[in-house]
Design an enzyme around this catalytic site. Structure first.
Site, PDB file in Angstrom:
ATOM      1  N   ASP A  10      30.236  -7.462  72.876  1.00  0.00           N
ATOM      2  CA  ASP A  10      29.699  -7.980  71.609  1.00  0.00           C
ATOM      3  C   ASP A  10      29.366  -6.833  70.652  1.00  0.00           C
ATOM      4  O   ASP A  10      28.913  -5.773  71.090  1.00  0.00           O
ATOM      5  CB  ASP A  10      28.440  -8.824  71.895  1.00  0.00           C
ATOM      6  CG  ASP A  10      28.103  -9.764  70.745  1.00  0.00           C
ATOM      7  OD1 ASP A  10      28.878  -9.832  69.775  1.00  0.00           O
ATOM      8  OD2 ASP A  10      27.058 -10.440  70.817  1.00  0.00           O
ATOM      9  N   ASN A  12      31.562  -5.753  67.996  1.00  0.00           N
ATOM     10  CA  ASN A  12      32.707  -5.080  67.368  1.00  0.00           C
ATOM     11  C   ASN A  12      32.694  -5.272  65.849  1.00  0.00           C
ATOM     12  O   ASN A  12      32.958  -4.341  65.087  1.00  0.00           O
ATOM     13  CB  ASN A  12      34.040  -5.648  67.887  1.00  0.00           C
ATOM     14  CG  ASN A  12      34.291  -5.332  69.348  1.00  0.00           C
ATOM     15  OD1 ASN A  12      33.604  -4.518  69.941  1.00  0.00           O
ATOM     16  ND2 ASN A  12      35.286  -5.991  69.928  1.00  0.00           N
ATOM     17  N   ARG A  14      30.106  -6.001  63.817  1.00  0.00           N
ATOM     18  CA  ARG A  14      29.012  -5.268  63.161  1.00  0.00           C
ATOM     19  C   ARG A  14      29.292  -3.764  63.121  1.00  0.00           C
ATOM     20  O   ARG A  14      28.995  -3.077  62.149  1.00  0.00           O
ATOM     21  CB  ARG A  14      27.679  -5.541  63.875  1.00  0.00           C
ATOM     22  CG  ARG A  14      27.012  -6.822  63.414  1.00  0.00           C
ATOM     23  CD  ARG A  14      25.985  -7.313  64.385  1.00  0.00           C
ATOM     24  NE  ARG A  14      26.613  -7.912  65.548  1.00  0.00           N
ATOM     25  CZ  ARG A  14      25.987  -8.225  66.661  1.00  0.00           C
ATOM     26  NH1 ARG A  14      24.698  -7.968  66.783  1.00  0.00           N
ATOM     27  NH2 ARG A  14      26.640  -8.792  67.657  1.00  0.00           N
ATOM     28  N   HIS A  27      37.576  -4.425  66.495  1.00  0.00           N
ATOM     29  CA  HIS A  27      38.158  -4.900  67.756  1.00  0.00           C
ATOM     30  C   HIS A  27      39.048  -3.827  68.380  1.00  0.00           C
ATOM     31  O   HIS A  27      39.089  -3.670  69.600  1.00  0.00           O
ATOM     32  CB  HIS A  27      38.949  -6.190  67.516  1.00  0.00           C
ATOM     33  CG  HIS A  27      38.079  -7.345  67.114  1.00  0.00           C
ATOM     34  ND1 HIS A  27      36.893  -7.636  67.758  1.00  0.00           N
ATOM     35  CD2 HIS A  27      38.201  -8.276  66.127  1.00  0.00           C
ATOM     36  CE1 HIS A  27      36.337  -8.704  67.182  1.00  0.00           C
ATOM     37  NE2 HIS A  27      37.096  -9.095  66.191  1.00  0.00           N
ATOM     38  N   LEU A 122      39.684  -1.646  92.144  1.00  0.00           N
ATOM     39  CA  LEU A 122      38.833  -2.435  91.233  1.00  0.00           C
ATOM     40  C   LEU A 122      39.511  -3.748  90.816  1.00  0.00           C
ATOM     41  O   LEU A 122      40.681  -3.750  90.424  1.00  0.00           O
ATOM     42  CB  LEU A 122      38.535  -1.592  89.983  1.00  0.00           C
ATOM     43  CG  LEU A 122      37.743  -2.275  88.869  1.00  0.00           C
ATOM     44  CD1 LEU A 122      36.303  -2.553  89.304  1.00  0.00           C
ATOM     45  CD2 LEU A 122      37.742  -1.416  87.597  1.00  0.00           C
TER      46      LEU A 122
HETATM   47  C1  FPP Z   1      32.788  -9.281  70.205  1.00  0.00           C
HETATM   48  O1  FPP Z   1      32.454  -8.705  68.985  1.00  0.00           O
HETATM   49  C2  FPP Z   1      34.157  -9.143  70.516  1.00  0.00           C
HETATM   50  C3  FPP Z   1      35.107 -10.114  70.590  1.00  0.00           C
HETATM   51  C4  FPP Z   1      34.883 -11.551  70.439  1.00  0.00           C
HETATM   52  C5  FPP Z   1      36.482  -9.719  70.771  1.00  0.00           C
HETATM   53  C6  FPP Z   1      37.094  -9.283  71.999  1.00  0.00           C
HETATM   54  C7  FPP Z   1      36.988  -7.992  72.625  1.00  0.00           C
HETATM   55  C8  FPP Z   1      37.727  -6.911  72.417  1.00  0.00           C
HETATM   56  C9  FPP Z   1      38.645  -6.712  71.273  1.00  0.00           C
HETATM   57  C10 FPP Z   1      37.687  -5.847  73.390  1.00  0.00           C
HETATM   58  C11 FPP Z   1      39.010  -5.558  73.923  1.00  0.00           C
HETATM   59  C12 FPP Z   1      39.573  -6.449  74.905  1.00  0.00           C
HETATM   60  C13 FPP Z   1      40.875  -6.392  75.297  1.00  0.00           C
HETATM   61  C14 FPP Z   1      41.332  -7.226  76.423  1.00  0.00           C
HETATM   62  C15 FPP Z   1      41.861  -5.517  74.657  1.00  0.00           C
HETATM   63  P1  FPP Z   1      32.121  -9.627  67.742  1.00  0.00           P
HETATM   64  O2  FPP Z   1      33.358  -9.791  66.932  1.00  0.00           O
HETATM   65  O3  FPP Z   1      31.520 -10.900  68.222  1.00  0.00           O
HETATM   66  O4  FPP Z   1      31.089  -8.738  67.003  1.00  0.00           O
HETATM   67  P2  FPP Z   1      29.978  -9.207  65.971  1.00  0.00           P
HETATM   68  O5  FPP Z   1      29.049 -10.126  66.733  1.00  0.00           O
HETATM   69  O6  FPP Z   1      29.321  -7.928  65.582  1.00  0.00           O
HETATM   70  O7  FPP Z   1      30.679  -9.887  64.831  1.00  0.00           O
END
Ligand code: FPP
Length: 227
Positions: A10, A12, A14, A27, A122
């Protein structure tokens, strides 16, 4: 030793906003950080299982462009890591509702599972198109379809019918300061120790992870009993 570690990715968005970047950039940075964490945990043999919440069934409600970007990012990434994870002895699993995903991404996930299925290092369980209540309902339907008699249903049998038959989560981290589970592995996290660092996921370095693991070691796990 932590047997099963789980991370709710969580922050990304922000992280990107703070830098004046697009959410997609956030992301992308998150994906790089995740890659680093997986390699580190695998090399140091710090945990046996790692579950990652990367896309919930609710996340499909995000703007279409963001969902599309994420699906493309996942697909490219799953293809890219195929050989790397096979060689690193990492076994990949997926948990989620495949009927909500398009064929290309389902193929990429199945290919990655197949390529790494004989690895015994793993285990990384990606929760993608995942919702815990949906998983529990799906398990219940499968049990009924198999005509299992009620007296044979116990917790161990039920676990067996979930998307993956995994051990209980020992330690659950959610980055970015949000303190909720958001429909993530409710069955498996029943006795998990919870940890909510303020750090946004793209800043969640290996040093931050080690700090979290140190915190876990100081926890007194009683499982409802008196010690
Ligand atoms: C959360 O941040 C992230 C996500 C919903 C997206 C998924 C994760 C990734 C991109 C990591 C990489 C994974 C792989 C498999 C390559 P958010 O967008 O909810 O952040 P916010 O709450 O700050 O808006």
């Amino acid at each position: 030793m932590i047997n099963h570690l789980a991370i709710i990715v969580d922050g990304n968005g922000r992280w990107a906003k703070n830098r004046g970047l697009s959410r997609s950039e956030g992301h992308k940075a998150g994906a790089q950080r995740l890659d680093e964490i997986i390699s580190y945990l695998s090399e140091k043999k710090l945990v046996n299982y790692l579950s990652l919440y990367v896309f919930s069934t609710e996340n499909f409600e995000r703007p279409k462009e963001e969902v599309n970007y994420l699906m493309q990012l996942f697909m490219n990434w799953f293809k890219k890591v195929q050989k790397i994870y096979k060689d690193k002895n990492i076994k990949i699993l997926f948990s989620g509702d495949k009927t909500l995903l398009n064929k290309q991404i389902v193929n990429a996930t199945e290919e990655l599972e197949t390529k790494t299925k004989n690895n015994d290092g793993l285990v990384v369980n990606f929760c993608l198109s995942y919702g815990s209540r949906r998983e529990i309902v799906a398990a219940t339907k499968k049990i009924i379809n198999d005509q299992v008699s009620p007296e044979d249903i116990d917790e161990s049998l039920f676990s067996h019918y979930l998307y993956q038959d995994l051990p209980d989560i020992d330690f659950l981290i959610r980055t970015s300061g949000e303190m909720r589970l958001s429909n993530f592995m409710l069955w498996q996290a029943s006795y998990a120790e919870l940890y909510f660092p303020q750090t946004l996921f793209p800043d969640f370095t290996v040093a931050e992870l080690n700090k979290a693991i140190e915190e876990y070691k100081s926890r007194d796990r009683r499982f409802g009993k008196v010690k």
